[in-house]
Design a protein around this motif. Structure first.
Motif, PDB file in Angstrom:
ATOM      1  N   TRP A  32       9.482  -6.724   9.126  1.00 25.44           N
ATOM      2  CA  TRP A  32      10.215  -7.132   7.938  1.00 25.44           C
ATOM      3  C   TRP A  32      10.660  -5.899   7.168  1.00 25.44           C
ATOM      4  O   TRP A  32       9.903  -4.933   7.047  1.00 25.44           O
ATOM      5  CB  TRP A  32       9.357  -8.001   7.018  1.00 25.44           C
ATOM      6  CG  TRP A  32       9.057  -9.363   7.554  1.00 25.44           C
ATOM      7  CD1 TRP A  32       9.920 -10.417   7.681  1.00 25.44           C
ATOM      8  CD2 TRP A  32       7.787  -9.845   8.020  1.00 25.44           C
ATOM      9  NE1 TRP A  32       9.279 -11.517   8.194  1.00 25.44           N
ATOM     10  CE2 TRP A  32       7.965 -11.202   8.416  1.00 25.44           C
ATOM     11  CE3 TRP A  32       6.520  -9.287   8.136  1.00 25.44           C
ATOM     12  CZ2 TRP A  32       6.929 -11.981   8.915  1.00 25.44           C
ATOM     13  CZ3 TRP A  32       5.480 -10.056   8.642  1.00 25.44           C
ATOM     14  CH2 TRP A  32       5.689 -11.385   9.016  1.00 25.44           C
TER      15      TRP A  32
ATOM     16  N   GLY B 162      12.414  -5.057   3.374  1.00 29.77           N
ATOM     17  CA  GLY B 162      12.793  -5.624   2.093  1.00 29.77           C
ATOM     18  C   GLY B 162      14.288  -5.543   1.845  1.00 29.77           C
ATOM     19  O   GLY B 162      14.927  -4.543   2.177  1.00 29.77           O
TER      20      GLY B 162
ATOM     21  N   VAL C  61      14.914 -12.851  -0.019  1.00 34.71           N
ATOM     22  CA  VAL C  61      13.651 -12.128  -0.147  1.00 34.71           C
ATOM     23  C   VAL C  61      13.926 -10.700  -0.609  1.00 34.71           C
ATOM     24  O   VAL C  61      14.667  -9.957   0.022  1.00 34.71           O
ATOM     25  CB  VAL C  61      12.870 -12.102   1.187  1.00 34.71           C
ATOM     26  CG1 VAL C  61      11.615 -11.245   1.045  1.00 34.71           C
ATOM     27  CG2 VAL C  61      12.504 -13.516   1.613  1.00 34.71           C
TER      28      VAL C  61
ATOM     29  N   TYR D 180       8.784  -7.703   1.116  1.00 30.10           N
ATOM     30  CA  TYR D 180       7.700  -8.251   1.939  1.00 30.10           C
ATOM     31  C   TYR D 180       6.455  -7.394   1.737  1.00 30.10           C
ATOM     32  O   TYR D 180       6.507  -6.160   1.870  1.00 30.10           O
ATOM     33  CB  TYR D 180       8.084  -8.238   3.422  1.00 30.10           C
ATOM     34  CG  TYR D 180       9.154  -9.227   3.794  1.00 30.10           C
ATOM     35  CD1 TYR D 180       8.830 -10.534   4.143  1.00 30.10           C
ATOM     36  CD2 TYR D 180      10.496  -8.852   3.797  1.00 30.10           C
ATOM     37  CE1 TYR D 180       9.819 -11.446   4.488  1.00 30.10           C
ATOM     38  CE2 TYR D 180      11.493  -9.746   4.149  1.00 30.10           C
ATOM     39  CZ  TYR D 180      11.143 -11.046   4.489  1.00 30.10           C
ATOM     40  OH  TYR D 180      12.125 -11.946   4.839  1.00 30.10           O
ATOM     41  N   ARG D 181       5.344  -8.080   1.434  1.00 34.55           N
ATOM     42  CA  ARG D 181       4.094  -7.350   1.220  1.00 34.55           C
ATOM     43  C   ARG D 181       2.917  -8.153   1.781  1.00 34.55           C
ATOM     44  O   ARG D 181       3.055  -9.247   2.278  1.00 34.55           O
ATOM     45  CB  ARG D 181       3.868  -7.094  -0.282  1.00 34.55           C
ATOM     46  CG  ARG D 181       4.704  -5.962  -0.871  1.00 34.55           C
ATOM     47  CD  ARG D 181       3.947  -5.276  -2.003  1.00 34.55           C
ATOM     48  NE  ARG D 181       2.685  -4.721  -1.536  1.00 34.55           N
ATOM     49  CZ  ARG D 181       1.670  -4.388  -2.341  1.00 34.55           C
ATOM     50  NH1 ARG D 181       1.782  -4.560  -3.650  1.00 34.55           N
ATOM     51  NH2 ARG D 181       0.553  -3.886  -1.847  1.00 34.55           N
TER      52      ARG D 181
ATOM     53  N   ALA E  63       3.259 -12.565   5.986  1.00 35.69           N
ATOM     54  CA  ALA E  63       3.475 -11.676   4.841  1.00 35.69           C
ATOM     55  C   ALA E  63       3.859 -12.511   3.640  1.00 35.69           C
ATOM     56  O   ALA E  63       4.390 -13.615   3.762  1.00 35.69           O
ATOM     57  CB  ALA E  63       4.561 -10.638   5.141  1.00 35.69           C
ATOM     58  N   GLU E  64       3.596 -11.953   2.458  1.00 35.60           N
ATOM     59  CA  GLU E  64       4.146 -12.495   1.225  1.00 35.60           C
ATOM     60  C   GLU E  64       5.615 -12.103   1.171  1.00 35.60           C
ATOM     61  O   GLU E  64       5.946 -10.915   1.197  1.00 35.60           O
ATOM     62  CB  GLU E  64       3.454 -11.880   0.008  1.00 35.60           C
ATOM     63  CG  GLU E  64       2.351 -12.693  -0.591  1.00 35.60           C
ATOM     64  CD  GLU E  64       1.821 -12.049  -1.878  1.00 35.60           C
ATOM     65  OE1 GLU E  64       2.611 -11.393  -2.601  1.00 35.60           O
ATOM     66  OE2 GLU E  64       0.633 -12.186  -2.138  1.00 35.60           O
ATOM     67  N   ALA E  65       6.499 -13.086   1.101  1.00 36.66           N
ATOM     68  CA  ALA E  65       7.930 -12.828   0.944  1.00 36.66           C
ATOM     69  C   ALA E  65       8.268 -13.048  -0.528  1.00 36.66           C
ATOM     70  O   ALA E  65       8.427 -14.186  -0.980  1.00 36.66           O
ATOM     71  CB  ALA E  65       8.741 -13.746   1.840  1.00 36.66           C
TER      72      ALA E  65
ATOM     73  N   LYS F  29       7.499 -16.917  -4.445  1.00 34.04           N
ATOM     74  CA  LYS F  29       7.331 -16.336  -3.110  1.00 34.04           C
ATOM     75  C   LYS F  29       7.363 -17.405  -2.024  1.00 34.04           C
ATOM     76  O   LYS F  29       7.160 -18.597  -2.288  1.00 34.04           O
ATOM     77  CB  LYS F  29       6.000 -15.586  -3.000  1.00 34.04           C
ATOM     78  CG  LYS F  29       5.739 -14.523  -4.066  1.00 34.04           C
ATOM     79  CD  LYS F  29       4.374 -13.916  -3.876  1.00 34.04           C
ATOM     80  CE  LYS F  29       4.011 -12.998  -5.042  1.00 34.04           C
ATOM     81  NZ  LYS F  29       3.608 -13.788  -6.238  1.00 34.04           N
TER      82      LYS F  29
ATOM     83  N   ALA G 257       5.777 -15.870   4.776  1.00 31.48           N
ATOM     84  CA  ALA G 257       6.615 -15.634   5.945  1.00 31.48           C
ATOM     85  C   ALA G 257       5.744 -15.535   7.199  1.00 31.48           C
ATOM     86  O   ALA G 257       4.619 -15.043   7.153  1.00 31.48           O
ATOM     87  CB  ALA G 257       7.424 -14.356   5.771  1.00 31.48           C
TER      88      ALA G 257
ATOM     89  N   THR H 276      11.961 -15.028  11.602  1.00 27.32           N
ATOM     90  CA  THR H 276      11.078 -15.361  10.484  1.00 27.32           C
ATOM     91  C   THR H 276      11.223 -16.825  10.100  1.00 27.32           C
ATOM     92  O   THR H 276      12.338 -17.351   9.993  1.00 27.32           O
ATOM     93  CB  THR H 276      11.408 -14.491   9.269  1.00 27.32           C
ATOM     94  OG1 THR H 276      11.179 -13.120   9.597  1.00 27.32           O
ATOM     95  CG2 THR H 276      10.557 -14.871   8.071  1.00 27.32           C
TER      96      THR H 276
ATOM     97  N   GLU I  99       1.941  -1.956   5.614  1.00 30.03           N
ATOM     98  CA  GLU I  99       3.073  -1.662   4.749  1.00 30.03           C
ATOM     99  C   GLU I  99       3.496  -0.209   4.972  1.00 30.03           C
ATOM    100  O   GLU I  99       2.667   0.699   4.925  1.00 30.03           O
ATOM    101  CB  GLU I  99       2.690  -1.882   3.286  1.00 30.03           C
ATOM    102  CG  GLU I  99       2.323  -3.324   2.977  1.00 30.03           C
ATOM    103  CD  GLU I  99       1.777  -3.522   1.581  1.00 30.03           C
ATOM    104  OE1 GLU I  99       1.737  -4.675   1.124  1.00 30.03           O
ATOM    105  OE2 GLU I  99       1.365  -2.520   0.944  1.00 30.03           O
TER     106      GLU I  99
END
Length: 380
Positions: free
Chosen positions: A34, A36, A42, A45-46, A62-64, A75, A78, A92, A359
């Motif tokens: 992913w 960003g 989105v 992505y974290r 992931a957190e989108a 959010k 994802a 995704t 990340e």
């Protein structure tokens, strides 16, 4: 201790030392999963998670974050899925959408039930309680290898209203006594009840209750630098049945390094006498990865006391009492949260590789989420 158990433990140690003579990790493959800003809906992505299913599929989550890089805000969760051990990935999909909540969801832990095949994701809603109350601990699950997902289920009727966000990372299913088969997911609370906490299920995720806790000092109060605040964490089970939890030392209590605490009763308690500060694992206060594989304990984090840079893999052959001096630098630049997994199979390829998601950035650690395949025995 009986002789049979002693022999098993001795053989385990000997095998671990034998493996250490040949462990020489190297990156075999790396892919950005992913980035960003690439998709209009989105922003960032974290909080990456990674696990294998019982059918051998690899799932990356992931957190989108829809509108900004911030921890609060609307959010998705994802998901990308691989059926060839990370060589190729599905597009995704978004398995959870919190709508337009200003406080939003926060990942979270994934735990795989080896008996039922269920993949369970636990996350929080309104954890920070800035714009909505109460905080809710939520769960979704897939019973078909990650293809489809249940509607979100609120666990608050079972757990109460305490603020709790799991992980981030993976939960475990106990393989060794005590409490074989138990699901254990650990995380941290907010100011409303801060510290490290574990939730437990003995019925495959149908019901959950609180187990072990390691509360902050001072409890339920805002913290200053150098206060005791155990935070984001990753549990692993060792072959003696103990659960070792590698913990973010959020306010740098005692050191700029990791806390490590151990449960001897299946996640029911975390005795303070089982808490240590691992000075080898220098840390800038971040979520880190931990994994046990064939008697070796692996650890990933940005190896720095001050900055989220220099994502590094370390390994230990004595259950984390000490760490081999050799390391693998995965990425020298900006790097943040990480999570690891491996496939518990009988094929050579399953013994040879571990997989890391983290990340990664050029100027900032939250620019992208990258997947790395690591060959543990690259010199063979």
């Amino acid at each position: 201790m009986n002789q049979a158990l002693l022999r098993i433990l001795l053989l385990t140690v000997l095998r671990a030392f034998a493996r250490n003579e040949t462990i020489n990790p190297a990156i075999a493959d790396e892919q950005l999963l992913w980035v960003g800003g690439e998709i209009g809906e989105v922003h960032t992505y974290r909080i990456p998670l990674l696990t294998f299913t019982t059918q051998g599929s690899l799932l990356a989550f992931a957190e989108a974050r829809k509108l900004s890089y911030k921890d609060i805000g609307a959010k998705f969760i994802a998901l990308r899925r691989s059926t060839d051990r990370g060589a190729t990935w599905s597009p995704t999909s978004f398995i959870v959408d919190d709508g337009s909540l200003e406080d939003g969801l926060n990942l979270g832990s994934v735990v795989v039930d080896e008996e039922t095949g269920a993949v369970i994701v636990i996350y929080s809603l309104c954890f920070h309680r800035y714009h909505c109350k109460p905080s809710n601990t939520m769960m979704v699950q897939s019973l078909d290898d990650g293809f489809t997902w249940s509607a979100p289920r609120n666990l608050n009727p079972q757990l109460g209203l305490m603020s709790f966000v799991p992980g981030p990372g993976f939960g475990i299913q106990k393989r060794h006594p005590p409490a074989v088969g138990r699901l254990v997911v650990c995380g941290h609370g907010s100011i409303a009840g801060d510290g490290l906490f574990c939730i437990l299920s003995d019925d495959h995720g149908n019901t959950w209750r609180y187990g072990a806790e390691l509360k902050s000092i001072p409890y339920k109060q805002h913290k200053n630098n150098l206060d005791f605040e155990p935070d984001e964490c990753q549990p692993v089970e060792l072959d003696d049945g103990s659960i070792v939890i590698n913990v973010r030392n959020n306010k740098n209590y005692h050191c700029r390094c990791r806390m490590v605490v151990r449960s001897l009763d299946g996640g029911e308690s975390l005795p303070v006498e089982e808490l240590v500060f691992d000075h080898t694992l220098e840390d800038p206060a971040v979520a880190a990865g931990a994994l046990e594989k064939e008697g070796v304990l692996y650890f990933t984090n940005p190896a720095s006391t001050n900055s989220r840079v220099n994502l590094t893999l370390r390994w230990s052959v004595n259950r984390g009492k000490s760490w081999v001096k050799d390391t693998l630098k995965i990425w020298a630049g900006p790097s943040g949260y990480s999570c690891m997994t491996s496939l518990k199979g009988n094929e050579t390829v399953d013994h040879k590789y571990i997989y890391v998601i983290y990340e990664k950035g050029q100027k900032d650690s939250i620019e992208s989420v990258s997947f790395v395949k690591i060959n543990l025995y690259s010199n063979q």
